[in-house]
Design a protein around this motif. Structure first.
Motif, PDB file in Angstrom:
ATOM      1  N   ASP A  44      15.623   9.233  18.735  1.00 18.22           N
ATOM      2  CA  ASP A  44      16.315   8.015  19.183  1.00 18.22           C
ATOM      3  C   ASP A  44      15.476   7.113  18.342  1.00 18.22           C
ATOM      4  O   ASP A  44      15.884   6.212  17.836  1.00 18.22           O
ATOM      5  CB  ASP A  44      16.287   8.229  21.009  1.00 18.22           C
ATOM      6  N   THR A  45      13.869   7.278  18.619  1.00 17.31           N
ATOM      7  CA  THR A  45      12.933   5.743  17.738  1.00 17.31           C
ATOM      8  C   THR A  45      12.745   5.591  16.913  1.00 17.31           C
ATOM      9  O   THR A  45      12.795   5.004  16.063  1.00 17.31           O
ATOM     10  CB  THR A  45      11.822   5.316  19.342  1.00 17.31           C
ATOM     11  N   GLN A  46      12.228   7.304  15.974  1.00 16.55           N
ATOM     12  CA  GLN A  46      11.739   7.400  15.071  1.00 16.55           C
ATOM     13  C   GLN A  46      12.970   7.738  13.952  1.00 16.55           C
ATOM     14  O   GLN A  46      12.940   7.253  12.948  1.00 16.55           O
ATOM     15  CB  GLN A  46      10.423   8.204  15.011  1.00 16.55           C
ATOM     16  N   ALA A  47      13.558   8.929  14.192  1.00 18.40           N
ATOM     17  CA  ALA A  47      14.632   9.512  13.415  1.00 18.40           C
ATOM     18  C   ALA A  47      15.809   8.982  13.255  1.00 18.40           C
ATOM     19  O   ALA A  47      16.218   9.217  11.752  1.00 18.40           O
ATOM     20  CB  ALA A  47      14.860  11.182  13.921  1.00 18.40           C
ATOM     21  N   LYS A  48      16.566   8.534  14.629  1.00 17.59           N
ATOM     22  CA  LYS A  48      18.395   7.792  14.519  1.00 17.59           C
ATOM     23  C   LYS A  48      18.011   6.458  13.332  1.00 17.59           C
ATOM     24  O   LYS A  48      19.101   6.256  12.590  1.00 17.59           O
ATOM     25  CB  LYS A  48      18.090   7.525  15.615  1.00 17.59           C
ATOM     26  N   PRO A  49      17.186   5.984  13.519  1.00 17.49           N
ATOM     27  CA  PRO A  49      17.216   4.469  12.436  1.00 17.49           C
ATOM     28  C   PRO A  49      16.816   5.075  10.973  1.00 17.49           C
ATOM     29  O   PRO A  49      17.420   4.130  10.260  1.00 17.49           O
ATOM     30  CB  PRO A  49      16.321   3.721  12.789  1.00 17.49           C
ATOM     31  N   LEU A  50      16.897   6.112  10.106  1.00 15.36           N
ATOM     32  CA  LEU A  50      16.606   6.809   9.234  1.00 15.36           C
ATOM     33  C   LEU A  50      17.838   7.517   8.617  1.00 15.36           C
ATOM     34  O   LEU A  50      17.686   7.176   7.415  1.00 15.36           O
ATOM     35  CB  LEU A  50      15.687   7.256   8.827  1.00 15.36           C
ATOM     36  N   LEU A  51      18.652   7.187   9.817  1.00 19.32           N
ATOM     37  CA  LEU A  51      19.276   9.018   9.302  1.00 19.32           C
ATOM     38  C   LEU A  51      20.558   8.548   7.896  1.00 19.32           C
ATOM     39  O   LEU A  51      20.730   8.914   7.195  1.00 19.32           O
ATOM     40  CB  LEU A  51      19.831   9.577  10.187  1.00 19.32           C
ATOM     41  N   ALA A  52      21.307   7.280   8.522  1.00 20.60           N
ATOM     42  CA  ALA A  52      22.485   7.169   7.672  1.00 20.60           C
ATOM     43  C   ALA A  52      21.762   6.814   6.059  1.00 20.60           C
ATOM     44  O   ALA A  52      22.965   7.261   5.184  1.00 20.60           O
ATOM     45  CB  ALA A  52      23.192   6.501   8.285  1.00 20.60           C
ATOM     46  N   GLU A  53      20.651   6.362   6.276  1.00 22.12           N
ATOM     47  CA  GLU A  53      20.456   5.898   4.620  1.00 22.12           C
ATOM     48  C   GLU A  53      19.660   6.787   3.901  1.00 22.12           C
ATOM     49  O   GLU A  53      20.516   7.375   2.675  1.00 22.12           O
ATOM     50  CB  GLU A  53      18.994   5.042   4.187  1.00 22.12           C
ATOM     51  N   TYR A  54      18.844   8.261   4.484  1.00 22.75           N
ATOM     52  CA  TYR A  54      19.204   9.319   4.354  1.00 22.75           C
ATOM     53  C   TYR A  54      20.239  10.450   3.864  1.00 22.75           C
ATOM     54  O   TYR A  54      19.791  10.877   2.747  1.00 22.75           O
ATOM     55  CB  TYR A  54      17.929   9.924   4.571  1.00 22.75           C
ATOM     56  N   TRP A  55      21.071   9.948   4.809  1.00 19.32           N
ATOM     57  CA  TRP A  55      21.960  11.051   4.679  1.00 19.32           C
ATOM     58  C   TRP A  55      22.610   9.995   3.110  1.00 19.32           C
ATOM     59  O   TRP A  55      23.042  11.127   2.315  1.00 19.32           O
ATOM     60  CB  TRP A  55      23.266  11.014   5.650  1.00 19.32           C
ATOM     61  N   GLU A  56      22.898   9.084   3.341  1.00 18.36           N
ATOM     62  CA  GLU A  56      23.485   9.047   1.696  1.00 18.36           C
ATOM     63  C   GLU A  56      22.832   8.705   0.388  1.00 18.36           C
ATOM     64  O   GLU A  56      23.341   9.518  -0.452  1.00 18.36           O
ATOM     65  CB  GLU A  56      23.425   6.764   1.994  1.00 18.36           C
ATOM     66  N   ARG A  57      20.927   8.497   0.817  1.00 16.78           N
ATOM     67  CA  ARG A  57      20.951   9.230  -0.661  1.00 16.78           C
ATOM     68  C   ARG A  57      20.402  10.658  -0.636  1.00 16.78           C
ATOM     69  O   ARG A  57      20.323  11.188  -1.907  1.00 16.78           O
ATOM     70  CB  ARG A  57      19.272   8.064   0.069  1.00 16.78           C
ATOM     71  N   GLY A  58      21.162  11.806   0.251  1.00 19.14           N
ATOM     72  CA  GLY A  58      20.602  13.011   0.308  1.00 19.14           C
ATOM     73  C   GLY A  58      19.331  13.105   0.094  1.00 19.14           C
ATOM     74  O   GLY A  58      19.034  14.222  -1.012  1.00 19.14           O
ATOM     75  N   GLU A  59      18.690  12.520   0.144  1.00 21.86           N
ATOM     76  CA  GLU A  59      16.945  12.987   1.226  1.00 21.86           C
ATOM     77  C   GLU A  59      16.926  13.330   1.940  1.00 21.86           C
ATOM     78  O   GLU A  59      17.532  12.751   3.340  1.00 21.86           O
ATOM     79  CB  GLU A  59      16.273  11.814   0.144  1.00 21.86           C
TER      80      GLU A  59
END
Length: 407
Positions: A44-59
């Motif tokens: 919740d605190t470390q992973a979720k804030p990053l997911l949309a950005e990295y999904w968009e980047r494909g990384e």
């Protein structure tokens, strides 16, 4: 047996909120819930804030890898139950990862499920003593390299990567030639668990191949529309030399590989169930906040009907995977059981993520609402570890005693 009072109390403290409607979590011990609570807090605190950005980047967000490993989820020191009873905990660990992100669940289970099972089932006792502690603490990272560019569902008979044995003073060397495809996490693995057909006897063998060995080349698969965070590789093996000591000594035919798949397919059913929970929770949060025609979306009859269907699918899926995991904890492993769980949870997953996207409307195709990620990622999970059709034929063969597989 959980008493009514304790069941009600556990509902108020449950990890999985409303998605676990019948409180399957009550099967977990207090220690198990504490470990999973730490996992949820991290996600919740470390992973979720990053997911949309990295999904968009494909990384893949590499900064999450070591902290996730450091949570010691595979064999937590504070779990004291007997090993067979840990199955439900292991399942909920996958569920929790998948309800956050399917790629994170796939990345973790590539080590904790696929690679660990390959070593547990395929390695000799001496090899297990050396390798298994390193697998558990991730100091030996590996991936399961079975699927080939031209062979997926027909891999049992079609596997074309070859292994040729050459005798030498060190006990012999194997020479591997061929290609593997869709291998998740290969670019960061230490070894690739490669399955190849021995030239001499035509039987399938397994090898731990150093990712950096001469003749091994990896290419990232581009252009994916599903599991974009997970890094999948196309692997080419050209005259790759592997010492006999790195062959899994208990793998002598595809029957031994099938034993691994039988044990691992239940993990994918847990992933399919967790994806449903993630999509449902995102959709439920959205319709409670979004207003149309002067009312919240959650107050409309048709929206509530779809929410109820989603919850029904999740509850049925949890019942399937929990019962299957209990059976496997007792040592009952049957192809048709894991095939049924994977087939049915994947079917319900497809409907659940579609309904979630539907109730969120146009915003359901944007990453901001979270639902789109689950909707897209579900398609990969629907196909891997056995397509719907292959699993259906495994079940049909068990029901009728007749194989409908083409030859």
């Amino acid at each position: 047996m959980t008493t009514t009072a304790s069941a009600v109390a556990s509902v108020d403290q449950r990890l999985y909120s409303v998605a676990d409607w019948y409180d399957a979590e009550a099967l977990l011990t207090t220690g198990e819930r504490q470990v999973l609570g730490r996992l949820r807090n991290f996600l919740d605190t470390q992973a979720k804030p990053l997911l949309a950005e990295y999904w968009e980047r494909g990384e893949f967000p590499e900064q999450l890898a070591q902290p996730l490993i450091d949570l010691d989820l595979m064999e937590p020191a504070d779990l004291t139950v007997e090993a067979p009873a840990r199955g439900i905990y292991h399942g909920f660990r996958i569920f929790e990862l998948a309800r956050t992100d399917a790629s994170l669940a796939t990345w973790y289970t590539a080590q904790a499920g696929l690679f660990r099972t390959a070593v547990r089932v395929g390695a000799s006792e001496e090899q297990q003593k050396e390798w298994m502690p390193k697998v558990i603490d991730f100091s030996l990272k590996g991936v399961f390299s079975l699927t080939e560019p031209e062979h997926g569902s027909d891999i049992a008979g079609g596997l074309s990567t070859t292994a040729r044995f050459e005798k030498d003073s060190d006990g012999g060397t194997w020479v591997l030639d061929g290609a593997k495809r869709w291998i998740g996490g290969a670019s960061t693995a230490d070894v690739l668990c490669v399955f190849a057909r021995e030239v001499a006897d035509g039987q399938v063998k397994a090898f731990l191949v150093d990712r950096t060995a001469a003749g091994v080349s990896l290419e990232k698969i581009q252009g994916k529309t599903s599991l974009r965070i997970m890094q999948n590789a196309h692997i080419t093996l050209n005259n790759v030399r592997v010492p006999e000591a790195m062959r899994l000594h208990n793998v002598d035919s595809f029957k031994d590989v099938a034993a691994m798949l039988r044990a691992m397919r239940s993990d994918v059913a847990w992933i399919a169930t967790g994806i449903q929970a993630g999509a449902f929770e995102a959709a439920l949060a959205y319709v409670k906040e979004r207003r149309q025609f002067g009312r919240s979306l959650g107050s409309f009859q048709l929206v509530q009907e779809k929410l109820a269907r989603m919850l029904g699918n999740i509850t049925a899926s949890l019942s399937l995977v929990v019962r299957l995991t209990e059976q496997q904890g007792w040592g009952i492993f049957r192809d048709q059981d894991s095939a049924l769980a994977k087939m049915q949870t994947s079917l319900m997953m497809r409907e659940t993520v579609a309904l979630a996207r539907e109730v969120v409307g146009g915003n359901g195709i944007t990453l901001a609402a979270d639902v789109a990620r689950f909707h897209a990622d579900a398609e990969a999970v629907y196909s891997y570890e056995g397509t719907h059709e292959i699993n259906a034929l495994i079940i049909g063969r068990a029901l009728t005693g007749e194989s409908a597989f083409t030859r």
